[in-house]
Design a protein around this motif. Structure first.
Motif, short mmCIF file in Angstrom:
data_model
loop_
_atom_site.label_atom_id
_atom_site.label_comp_id
_atom_site.label_asym_id
_atom_site.label_seq_id
_atom_site.Cartn_x
_atom_site.Cartn_y
_atom_site.Cartn_z
N LEU A 100 37.59 -11.71 -8.06
CA LEU A 100 38.91 -12.33 -8.26
C LEU A 100 39.80 -11.52 -9.19
N GLN A 132 47.24 -13.23 -7.73
CA GLN A 132 47.53 -14.66 -7.66
C GLN A 132 48.74 -14.94 -6.78
N THR A 155 46.13 -12.16 -11.75
CA THR A 155 45.12 -12.33 -10.70
C THR A 155 44.56 -13.74 -10.65
N ARG A 156 43.81 -13.99 -9.61
CA ARG A 156 43.14 -15.30 -9.47
C ARG A 156 42.05 -15.47 -10.52
N ILE A 201 37.83 -19.37 -5.17
CA ILE A 201 36.99 -18.18 -4.97
C ILE A 201 37.03 -17.71 -3.51
N SER A 212 35.76 -21.06 0.11
CA SER A 212 35.34 -21.40 -1.26
C SER A 212 34.06 -22.23 -1.24
N ASP A 248 39.15 -7.05 -0.96
CA ASP A 248 40.13 -7.42 -1.98
C ASP A 248 41.44 -6.67 -1.76
#
Length: 409
Positions: free
Chosen positions: A37, A42, A56-57, A99, A122, A284
């Protein structure tokens, strides 16, 4: 072998120090699934509009966990029973709630997987981690999937006033510099209570709820659905659609192994198995950006041009209107580009297209926000509010857009 101190802290620009409460949370954060993550933005391509939106997440998940810690503390102080097991479940569920997001988030849900939401992914991650951690996430999974008998536990994780929304509004407001989106999350949390196993807000917090809903509406139209961000996301979807088409036609495109797998296979819920999950976990933002940089030099004009548009931020022109785009106006732009480039209909549709955006700041039909009045009655916030805009916020607002190259202006 040296043992590490697992009760560490993170220094967060929004809340200050965030403490890791136990070793399970530490180990989840340290897991490669979660560390990924750090490489998932984000806000997707919003940095093309707001240069600071590079958070970011990973940031977001930690912020949500911090707010959940505060909520548990407040509710326990008010006499609401939350066991240690439920506390752990809440913290794990909110930590892992995002996630399953792919690179550049929502664009991926339409491009590399079909009919598979990030919530579904997730849940697959959580089930896999539950096996690794010997059943430690069983309560978290029941809370996340809405199966726990205490409804308010799920509402803290997923509702119209959950820790997810409280954090992302405040965080995205901070990183974009859009001050109107800033909400007082701590004030709202202080006003939370539970009645008949449902989350409510005490009456004195009604103005904080109003401000929160207004901030959400503002952030959606000003930030999340900003027209430049919309056209950039649509371009990314088109790029992946074109890449998938070219690979199917036998063209070799340089990309990472995980990205190539998802572009050359049709993935849906039926075949999203353990090996697919492991490949998804290797995907990613870096995979996408490096692919765009490579593909801008390929022989295919369409893929090359689309990639250059995002890399160099020379995007399509976009018009946003309250009324649907007339077919006549659309055809004029469409045929102009088709004729100029000698494109087919399908090829032109990569550069000239239309669509619609919908947003409802407050949904009165689903998990509404209830106010606990001083007389003990429970009332929907939109009924109780003296803010004229709250009823308007309950209506779906639709805007229509058309995208086309600037030379067709």
């Amino acid at each position: 072998m040296k043992t590490s101190n697992k009760l560490k802290i993170f220094n967060d620009p929004i809340y200050g120090f965030i403490r890791i409460p136990n070793t399970l949370i530490f180990d989840l954060i340290a897991d490669p699934y979660f560390q990924r993550l750090r490489r998932i933005s984000q806000m997707g391509l919003s940095y093309l509009v707001y240069p600071g939106a590079h958070h970011t997440r990973f940031h977001h998940a930690l912020g949500c966990m911090y707010l959940m810690q505060k909520s548990i503390q407040v509710l326990r102080f008010k006499g609401i029973e939350i066991t240690d097991e439920e506390e752990s479940g809440l913290l794990c569920a909110i930590l892992l709630h995002d996630i399953g997001h792919g690179p550049f988030s929502h664009a991926m849900e339409h491009s590399i997987v079909e009919g598979v939401s990030h919530e579904f992914i997730s849940l697959q991650f959580m089930k896999e981690l539950n096996e690794r951690f010997n059943g430690s996430l069983t309560v978290a999974i029941s809370i996340f999937s809405g199966k726990h008998p205490k409804k308010f536990l799920n509402q803290l994780v997923s509702s119209q006033l959950d820790m997810d929304r409280l954090d992302y509004l405040k965080r995205d407001s901070f990183y974009t510099g859009v001050a109107e989106g800033n909400t007082n999350a701590e004030r709202l949390i202080t006003m939370l209570n539970v009645v008949d196993s449902n989350l409510v807000v005490e009456e004195k917090g009604i103005y904080s709820v109003e401000k929160f809903l207004m901030a959400r509406r503002f952030m959606y139209w000003q930030v999340y659905l900003h027209k430049t961000g919309v056209v950039a996301e649509q371009l990314l979807i088109s790029i992946l659609k074109r890449a998938r088409f070219l690979i199917k036609e036998g063209m070799t495109l340089i990309s990472s192994r995980p990205l190539h797998y998802f572009l050359s296979h049709t993935i849906d819920k039926g075949n999203f198995d353990r090996s697919t999950l492991d490949l998804f976990a290797k995907l990613d933002d870096v995979d996408i950006l490096s692919a765009l940089k490579e593909w801008q030099y390929v022989d295919d004009f369409i893929l090359s041009e689309l990639c250059k548009m995002i890399i160099n931020r020379k995007l399509l022109h976009i018009k946003l209107k309250k009324e649907p785009v007339s077919e006549a106006k659309f055809r004029v732009k469409f045929e102009k580009i088709m004729k100029k480039n000698n494109f087919s209909n399908e090829e032109t549709s990569y550069f000239v297209f239309k669509g619609e955006l919908k947003n409802k700041a407050y949904d009165r039909e689903h998990q509404n926000i209830n106010i606990l009045r001083k007389n003990g009655k429970i009332t929907d916030v939109a009924k109780l509010s003296d803010h004229l805009n709250l009823n308007a916020l309950s209506k779906t607002v639709t805007k229509y857009y058309m995208c086309y190259p600037k030379e067709a202006v």
